[in-house]
Design a protein around this motif. Structure first.
Motif, PDB file in Angstrom:
ATOM      1  N   GLU A 274       0.829  -1.212   0.000  1.00 17.17           N
ATOM      2  CA  GLU A 274       0.000   0.000   0.000  1.00 17.17           C
ATOM      3  C   GLU A 274       0.863   1.262   0.000  1.00 17.17           C
ATOM      4  OE1 GLU A 274      -2.335   2.469   3.484  1.00 17.17           O
ATOM      5  OE2 GLU A 274      -1.897   0.332   3.759  1.00 17.17           O
ATOM      6  N   LEU A 275       1.876   1.293   0.872  1.00 14.76           N
ATOM      7  CA  LEU A 275       2.686   2.499   1.007  1.00 14.76           C
ATOM      8  C   LEU A 275       3.662   2.663  -0.150  1.00 14.76           C
ATOM      9  CD1 LEU A 275       3.282   2.410   4.863  1.00 14.76           C
ATOM     10  CD2 LEU A 275       1.587   3.725   3.568  1.00 14.76           C
ATOM     11  N   THR A 276       4.132   1.567  -0.727  1.00 16.68           N
ATOM     12  CA  THR A 276       4.983   1.668  -1.918  1.00 16.68           C
ATOM     13  C   THR A 276       4.189   2.253  -3.073  1.00 16.68           C
ATOM     14  OG1 THR A 276       6.283  -0.246  -1.206  1.00 16.68           O
ATOM     15  CG2 THR A 276       6.465   0.390  -3.513  1.00 16.68           C
ATOM     16  N   ARG A 277       2.954   1.836  -3.217  1.00 21.70           N
ATOM     17  CA  ARG A 277       2.109   2.393  -4.275  1.00 21.70           C
ATOM     18  C   ARG A 277       1.827   3.875  -4.056  1.00 21.70           C
ATOM     19  NH1 ARG A 277       0.681  -2.917  -4.577  1.00 21.70           N
ATOM     20  NH2 ARG A 277       0.459  -3.681  -6.724  1.00 21.70           N
ATOM     21  N   ARG A 278       1.690   4.245  -2.802  1.00 19.76           N
ATOM     22  CA  ARG A 278       1.466   5.665  -2.519  1.00 19.76           C
ATOM     23  C   ARG A 278       2.673   6.483  -2.972  1.00 19.76           C
ATOM     24  NH1 ARG A 278       0.537   7.502   3.569  1.00 19.76           N
ATOM     25  NH2 ARG A 278      -1.151   5.950   3.412  1.00 19.76           N
ATOM     26  N   ALA A 283       5.299   9.937  -7.132  1.00 20.57           N
ATOM     27  CA  ALA A 283       6.404  10.083  -8.087  1.00 20.57           C
ATOM     28  C   ALA A 283       5.940   9.968  -9.536  1.00 20.57           C
ATOM     29  CB  ALA A 283       7.470   9.026  -7.819  1.00 20.57           C
ATOM     30  N   ASN A 284       4.681   9.546  -9.731  1.00 23.56           N
ATOM     31  CA  ASN A 284       4.110   9.352 -11.070  1.00 23.56           C
ATOM     32  C   ASN A 284       4.872   8.284 -11.850  1.00 23.56           C
ATOM     33  OD1 ASN A 284       2.055   9.879 -12.892  1.00 23.56           O
ATOM     34  ND2 ASN A 284       3.234  11.431 -13.991  1.00 23.56           N
ATOM     35  N   VAL A 285       5.163   7.176 -11.156  1.00 25.10           N
ATOM     36  CA  VAL A 285       5.787   6.023 -11.809  1.00 25.10           C
ATOM     37  C   VAL A 285       4.877   4.813 -11.642  1.00 25.10           C
ATOM     38  CG1 VAL A 285       8.118   6.893 -11.412  1.00 25.10           C
ATOM     39  CG2 VAL A 285       7.110   5.284  -9.793  1.00 25.10           C
ATOM     40  N   ILE A 286       5.092   3.817 -12.455  1.00 19.13           N
ATOM     41  CA  ILE A 286       4.249   2.632 -12.458  1.00 19.13           C
ATOM     42  C   ILE A 286       4.944   1.509 -11.695  1.00 19.13           C
ATOM     43  CG2 ILE A 286       3.176   0.854 -13.901  1.00 19.13           C
ATOM     44  CD1 ILE A 286       2.958   2.965 -16.122  1.00 19.13           C
ATOM     45  N   ILE A 287       4.232   0.905 -10.748  1.00 23.41           N
ATOM     46  CA  ILE A 287       4.715  -0.300 -10.088  1.00 23.41           C
ATOM     47  C   ILE A 287       4.459  -1.474 -11.025  1.00 23.41           C
ATOM     48  CG2 ILE A 287       4.331  -1.906  -8.178  1.00 23.41           C
ATOM     49  CD1 ILE A 287       5.747   0.567  -7.288  1.00 23.41           C
ATOM     50  N   SER A 288       5.509  -2.207 -11.356  1.00 22.81           N
ATOM     51  CA  SER A 288       5.360  -3.338 -12.262  1.00 22.81           C
ATOM     52  C   SER A 288       4.422  -4.382 -11.658  1.00 22.81           C
ATOM     53  CB  SER A 288       6.734  -3.969 -12.534  1.00 22.81           C
ATOM     54  OG  SER A 288       6.591  -5.168 -13.263  1.00 22.81           O
ATOM     55  N   ASP A 289       3.544  -4.932 -12.496  1.00 23.39           N
ATOM     56  CA  ASP A 289       2.618  -5.964 -12.023  1.00 23.39           C
ATOM     57  C   ASP A 289       3.351  -7.182 -11.477  1.00 23.39           C
ATOM     58  OD1 ASP A 289       0.397  -4.467 -12.680  1.00 23.39           O
ATOM     59  OD2 ASP A 289       0.157  -5.372 -14.653  1.00 23.39           O
ATOM     60  N   ASP A 290       4.555  -7.451 -12.002  1.00 17.60           N
ATOM     61  CA  ASP A 290       5.283  -8.632 -11.536  1.00 17.60           C
ATOM     62  C   ASP A 290       6.356  -8.303 -10.504  1.00 17.60           C
ATOM     63  OD1 ASP A 290       7.093  -7.374 -13.176  1.00 17.60           O
ATOM     64  OD2 ASP A 290       7.353  -9.052 -14.571  1.00 17.60           O
TER      65      ASP A 290
END
Length: 528
Positions: A274-278, A283-290
């Motif tokens: 949750e906090l990494t996604r926040r 930062a307007n970057v995408i967390i990789s699905d994998d």
């Protein structure tokens, strides 16, 4: 700098992470990330170089008022300049002005850098390291020393590389961090050097700072920990210069769940996704699905043997319990997955629901459909709350936009703004029409909409937009791609985030704006 953890974590998202391509933090972004990292419970937050730019200096001034519960802020800088006394070095003075208890200093370990970059003698470099640390320690600072390019320096001239960290330790550095600055060291090289320095300097607290240019940042960090290092550095989401830094969102769960080495306050690991996604949204970057542990694919199972096996025994195809890192198992060919987490959120509004409640089942299906269309609610809590209210049948819109028009003029005239907007709203049984100018179309639409609504809802006068981000969902569609707009709003006391998605950037912005206004009005009504 004692703590109760087996491993102490320094997050450098705000310093090394900010050097990643495409990353640009506003002052408000930096403050929000600081609060998020402290919420997670890292030991240190390396927050920037106050001597490099006015924004970082202003950050340290404002950050001093944040009530940090877990982390210590660190100001970052280099050893003194050649030919200058440490007490006269303006950059070191800026570190003192940042007023942090801990400072991080980097210095050269590789003779190539000493000779060709600093262009000083090897002995002068040692003096620069020793003088800097001694000066800062005399000023009451605790010093973390980053031995830049240590592993390359160790390979080129191990005797000199060792002398640099021995000098730092002798001058009073509390931590000696060995840096794989170019990210080119393989794991065996890290292990050899780590074992050697631990043997030669047994009383030193060592740390590791790895870059990911060979894809080995996490492996190299774990190797150093196995050699006895108790301090690790990285960025939560893994972004940073070139190929990035060690991803703490992947390293921390490995240390805690695989090696029983605790890095965070008890119970906090479950919030790491949750906090990494926040942080990623800010930062307007995408967390990789994998992405390991926290990616949406990390615990996904397709139909057939894997799905059948994991339903019979979760250990058959899952190396850890998804719940341990706040994730969910996702069976791609079934209806299972995610309802328990949704139920927990809905219980804040309707305490009697459970994961098998019809509302939760319906909401889970709706979320799947919306996410397939590009919607994402990790960084848009206000929009998600409105979605819940709709599903519970408790949502009644305060207003409707009957029509709106936005126009931009280029080149703009000398005395008018570039964009203007017109909007017609219906609140109850009354209409209101308003127009506004703005430097951009979204700003004009926002101003016109709030101007029309303030007649009905005077409290909107204190609301303003704090941040606005746009992300292309699928770039292969080029200019026809759907976009996701994230808006952060405030009333001066609290902030909230909303989302809109459309192939029309203005329509996506309109959806996020409407949710933002509705959310404020809902909360005003609750307070009344």
């Amino acid at each position: 700098m004692k703590n109760n953890f087996d491993i102490e974590v320094l997050d450098t998202t705000l310093r090394d992470g900010a050097q990643g391509e495409g990353i640009s933090f506003s002052l408000r972004d930096k403050l929000a990330i600081t609060e998020t990292l402290d919420e997670l419970g890292v030991t240190f937050i390396e927050a920037g170089n106050p001597g490099s730019n006015p924004k970082d200096m202003e950050y340290f001034r404002q950050a001093a008022s944040i009530n940090l519960k877990n982390a210590k802020l660190c100001a970052f800088g280099s050893t003194r300049k050649k030919g200058v006394k440490a007490c006269d070095d303006m950059q070191l003075r800026s570190l003192l002005n940042a007023e942090t208890e801990v400072v991080v200093i980097f210095g050269k370990s590789w003779d190539l850098h000493v000779n060709e970059v600093l262009q000083v003698s090897l002995n002068e470099n040692l003096d620069m390291i020793g003088d800097t640390i001694s000066f800062l320690k005399a000023q009451g600072k605790k010093v973390i020393y980053d031995a830049e390019h240590f592993f390359d320096g160790y390979a080129a001239d191990y005797s000199y590389a060792l002398s640099t960290i021995q000098t730092a330790f002798g001058a009073g550095a509390a931590r000696i961090v060995l840096c794989d600055t170019n990210g080119g060291s393989i794991t065996g090289k890290i292990n050899t050097a780590a074992q050697e320095v631990k043997k030669l300097m047994p009383d030193t607290v060592f740390g590791i700072h790895a870059h990911n240019d060979c894809g080995l940042a996490i492996a190299n960090s774990i190797t150093a920990v196995q050699a006895g290092f108790i301090h690790v550095q990285g960025t939560l989401a893994g972004f940073g210069e070139r190929c990035g830094n060690t991803s703490l969102a992947a390293l921390i769960p490995t240390l805690e769940l695989k090696m029983a080495l605790y890095c965070l306050p008890q119970g906090n690991l479950v919030r790491i996704g949750e906090l990494t996604r926040r942080v990623a949204e800010i930062a307007n970057v995408i967390i990789s699905d994998d992405m390991p542990y926290i990616g949406t694919h990390a615990f996904s199972h397709k139909g057939g043997m894997h799905a059948d096996g994991v339903l019979k025994n979760k250990q058959s195809f899952e190396h850890v319990n998804p719940a341990a890192v706040g994730n969910n198992r996702h069976l791609l060919m079934s209806e299972v997955g995610g309802r328990a987490a949704i139920a927990e959120r809905v219980k804040k509004i309707e305490p009697d629901v459970h994961k098998d409640h019809p509302v939760i089942i319906s909401l889970a299906e709706k979320l799947k459909a919306l996410e397939a269309g590009g919607w994402a609610y990790e960084g848009a809590d206000a929009s998600f709350e409105i979605l819940i209210l709709r599903e519970l049948g408790r949502y009644k819109p305060f207003f409707n936009i009957e029509a709106y028009r936005v126009m931009s003029e280029h080149p703009k005239g000398e005395k008018i703004e570039c964009s203007n907007a017109w909007v017609k709203v219906l609140a109850g049984d009354q209409y209101e029409v308003a127009a506004a100018e703005g430097v951009g179309p979204v700003g004009a639409l926002d101003e016109a909409l709030r101007r029309a609504l303030t007649r009905f809802f005077p409290g909107l006068a204190k609301m303003r937009l704090e941040d606005y981000k746009v992300r292309v969902i699928d770039g292969k569609d080029a200019t026809a791609a759907r976009v996701r707009v994230l808006i952060e709003s405030t009333d001066g006391q609290r902030t909230w985030n909303t989302v809109g998605v459309s192939a029309d950037i203005l329509d996506a912005s309109r959806a996020a704006l409407v949710d933002s206004i509705e959310y404020m009005l809902i909360n005003e009504e609750v307070r009344k």
